[in-house]
Design a protein around this motif. Structure first.
Motif, PDB file in Angstrom:
ATOM      1  N   ASP A 139      51.260 -55.695 -35.430  1.00 42.66           N
ATOM      2  CA  ASP A 139      50.117 -56.356 -34.801  1.00 42.66           C
ATOM      3  C   ASP A 139      48.922 -56.429 -35.751  1.00 42.66           C
ATOM      4  O   ASP A 139      48.286 -57.479 -35.893  1.00 42.66           O
ATOM      5  CB  ASP A 139      49.733 -55.602 -33.526  1.00 42.66           C
ATOM      6  CG  ASP A 139      48.555 -56.231 -32.810  1.00 42.66           C
ATOM      7  OD1 ASP A 139      48.625 -57.440 -32.490  1.00 42.66           O
ATOM      8  OD2 ASP A 139      47.555 -55.524 -32.572  1.00 42.66           O
ATOM      9  N   ASP A 142      49.507 -58.771 -38.792  1.00 39.43           N
ATOM     10  CA  ASP A 142      49.380 -60.149 -38.325  1.00 39.43           C
ATOM     11  C   ASP A 142      47.906 -60.537 -38.239  1.00 39.43           C
ATOM     12  O   ASP A 142      47.492 -61.598 -38.704  1.00 39.43           O
ATOM     13  CB  ASP A 142      50.067 -60.278 -36.966  1.00 39.43           C
ATOM     14  CG  ASP A 142      50.057 -61.697 -36.439  1.00 39.43           C
ATOM     15  OD1 ASP A 142      49.019 -62.123 -35.882  1.00 39.43           O
ATOM     16  OD2 ASP A 142      51.096 -62.382 -36.570  1.00 39.43           O
ATOM     17  N   ARG A 143      47.087 -59.657 -37.660  1.00 38.24           N
ATOM     18  CA  ARG A 143      45.642 -59.916 -37.522  1.00 38.24           C
ATOM     19  C   ARG A 143      44.967 -60.024 -38.882  1.00 38.24           C
ATOM     20  O   ARG A 143      44.144 -60.913 -39.122  1.00 38.24           O
ATOM     21  CB  ARG A 143      44.998 -58.813 -36.687  1.00 38.24           C
ATOM     22  CG  ARG A 143      43.540 -59.066 -36.367  1.00 38.24           C
ATOM     23  CD  ARG A 143      43.009 -58.046 -35.378  1.00 38.24           C
ATOM     24  NE  ARG A 143      42.900 -56.740 -35.962  1.00 38.24           N
ATOM     25  CZ  ARG A 143      41.766 -56.253 -36.488  1.00 38.24           C
ATOM     26  NH1 ARG A 143      40.677 -56.977 -36.504  1.00 38.24           N
ATOM     27  NH2 ARG A 143      41.732 -55.042 -36.990  1.00 38.24           N
ATOM     28  N   ARG A 146      45.924 -63.300 -40.561  1.00 35.75           N
ATOM     29  CA  ARG A 146      45.228 -64.428 -39.932  1.00 35.75           C
ATOM     30  C   ARG A 146      43.757 -64.481 -40.358  1.00 35.75           C
ATOM     31  O   ARG A 146      43.223 -65.558 -40.611  1.00 35.75           O
ATOM     32  CB  ARG A 146      45.343 -64.345 -38.411  1.00 35.75           C
ATOM     33  CG  ARG A 146      46.729 -64.649 -37.907  1.00 35.75           C
ATOM     34  CD  ARG A 146      46.834 -64.491 -36.387  1.00 35.75           C
ATOM     35  NE  ARG A 146      48.208 -64.571 -35.961  1.00 35.75           N
ATOM     36  CZ  ARG A 146      48.871 -65.693 -35.745  1.00 35.75           C
ATOM     37  NH1 ARG A 146      48.271 -66.855 -35.906  1.00 35.75           N
ATOM     38  NH2 ARG A 146      50.134 -65.673 -35.356  1.00 35.75           N
ATOM     39  N   LEU A 171      54.157 -62.915 -40.860  1.00 38.03           N
ATOM     40  CA  LEU A 171      54.611 -63.407 -39.556  1.00 38.03           C
ATOM     41  C   LEU A 171      56.071 -63.059 -39.310  1.00 38.03           C
ATOM     42  O   LEU A 171      56.449 -62.640 -38.213  1.00 38.03           O
ATOM     43  CB  LEU A 171      54.420 -64.918 -39.448  1.00 38.03           C
ATOM     44  CG  LEU A 171      53.000 -65.425 -39.277  1.00 38.03           C
ATOM     45  CD1 LEU A 171      52.993 -66.951 -39.182  1.00 38.03           C
ATOM     46  CD2 LEU A 171      52.348 -64.830 -38.046  1.00 38.03           C
ATOM     47  N   ALA A 174      56.542 -59.085 -39.063  1.00 42.08           N
ATOM     48  CA  ALA A 174      55.970 -58.529 -37.840  1.00 42.08           C
ATOM     49  C   ALA A 174      56.913 -58.689 -36.646  1.00 42.08           C
ATOM     50  O   ALA A 174      56.831 -57.923 -35.690  1.00 42.08           O
ATOM     51  CB  ALA A 174      54.624 -59.174 -37.536  1.00 42.08           C
ATOM     52  N   ARG A 175      57.812 -59.630 -36.718  1.00 46.33           N
ATOM     53  CA  ARG A 175      58.734 -59.876 -35.611  1.00 46.33           C
ATOM     54  C   ARG A 175      60.155 -59.387 -35.904  1.00 46.33           C
ATOM     55  O   ARG A 175      60.994 -59.351 -35.026  1.00 46.33           O
ATOM     56  CB  ARG A 175      58.736 -61.360 -35.276  1.00 46.33           C
ATOM     57  CG  ARG A 175      57.454 -61.735 -34.539  1.00 46.33           C
ATOM     58  CD  ARG A 175      56.924 -63.100 -34.906  1.00 46.33           C
ATOM     59  NE  ARG A 175      55.616 -63.341 -34.331  1.00 46.33           N
ATOM     60  CZ  ARG A 175      54.473 -62.976 -34.892  1.00 46.33           C
ATOM     61  NH1 ARG A 175      54.446 -62.349 -36.031  1.00 46.33           N
ATOM     62  NH2 ARG A 175      53.321 -63.246 -34.319  1.00 46.33           N
ATOM     63  N   ASP A 179      59.408 -57.501 -32.034  1.00 44.67           N
ATOM     64  CA  ASP A 179      57.975 -57.732 -32.055  1.00 44.67           C
ATOM     65  C   ASP A 179      57.290 -56.607 -31.279  1.00 44.67           C
ATOM     66  O   ASP A 179      57.943 -55.722 -30.741  1.00 44.67           O
ATOM     67  CB  ASP A 179      57.614 -59.122 -31.514  1.00 44.67           C
ATOM     68  CG  ASP A 179      57.995 -59.310 -30.052  1.00 44.67           C
ATOM     69  OD1 ASP A 179      58.404 -58.330 -29.405  1.00 44.67           O
ATOM     70  OD2 ASP A 179      57.881 -60.444 -29.575  1.00 44.67           O
TER      71      ASP A 179
END
Length: 188
Positions: A139, A142-143, A146, A171, A174-175, A179
């Protein structure tokens, strides 16, 4: 059987965070998903759980590295990009965003260290540490990625800059092996 009912690990076309199913990795235009039909059993319940937990741990460590690189690129860009006659890194709003990313990165790094230190004990304690780290680190990475793209502006999502590639890698990782929602459901 086991925590998630993993019945072995198969080599298949895609994966979408699903403990308890055959898992393999291939990333393409179709994204990530699960394909149990083409799976080939290569281990029992314990072997499958160990592979998935270990893979999630390595993915967490890779995510920390990817997030660190994305943040490094964002800081470099903020120092170099000039707007209104001064570097955008001198604006307080950009500084706050970068500091928040740095704090999340260091917390993520600490969680991965915790998993590494608890690996010797194995068992449920290690699995819980690995699952918690994968959920949190995924998480936060990913943040961070971004935010790094946002700081780069529209060029951040293109293939022309390295940040676009770093973002896509985060991305996927992270999954991978689950996830945040899938891992937290098993963690609970």
């Amino acid at each position: 059987g086991g925590r998630g009912g993993v019945g072995g690990v198969g080599v298949v076309g895609r994966v979408r965070g699903a403990r308890g199913r055959a898992v393999g990795v291939a990333v393409g235009r179709g994204g990530l998903g699960v394909d149990r039909d083409g799976a080939r059993r290569i281990g029992g319940d314990e072997a499958g759980e160990g592979l998935i937990d270990g893979g999630a741990t390595f993915a967490s460590a890779d995510l920390v590295g990817g997030a660190a690189r994305a943040l490094e690129m964002a800081v470099e860009y903020a120092k170099d990009r000039v707007q209104f006659g001064r570097p955008i890194g001198s604006f307080q709003a950009i500084q706050h965003r970068l500091v928040e990313c740095y704090a999340a990165l260091e917390q993520s790094r600490s969680m991965v260290y915790r998993v590494a230190l608890s690996a010797a004990t194995g068992g449920d304690a290690w699995w819980r540490a690995a699952a918690g780290a994968k959920a949190y680190v995924g998480d936060q990475a990913d943040r961070i990625a971004r935010e790094a793209v946002q700081i780069h502006g529209g060029m951040g999502v293109t293939n022309d800059l390295a940040i676009g590639h770093a973002f896509k890698r985060v991305l996927v990782l992270a999954r991978l092996f689950g996830d945040e929602d899938a891992i937290l459901a098993e963690y609970a």
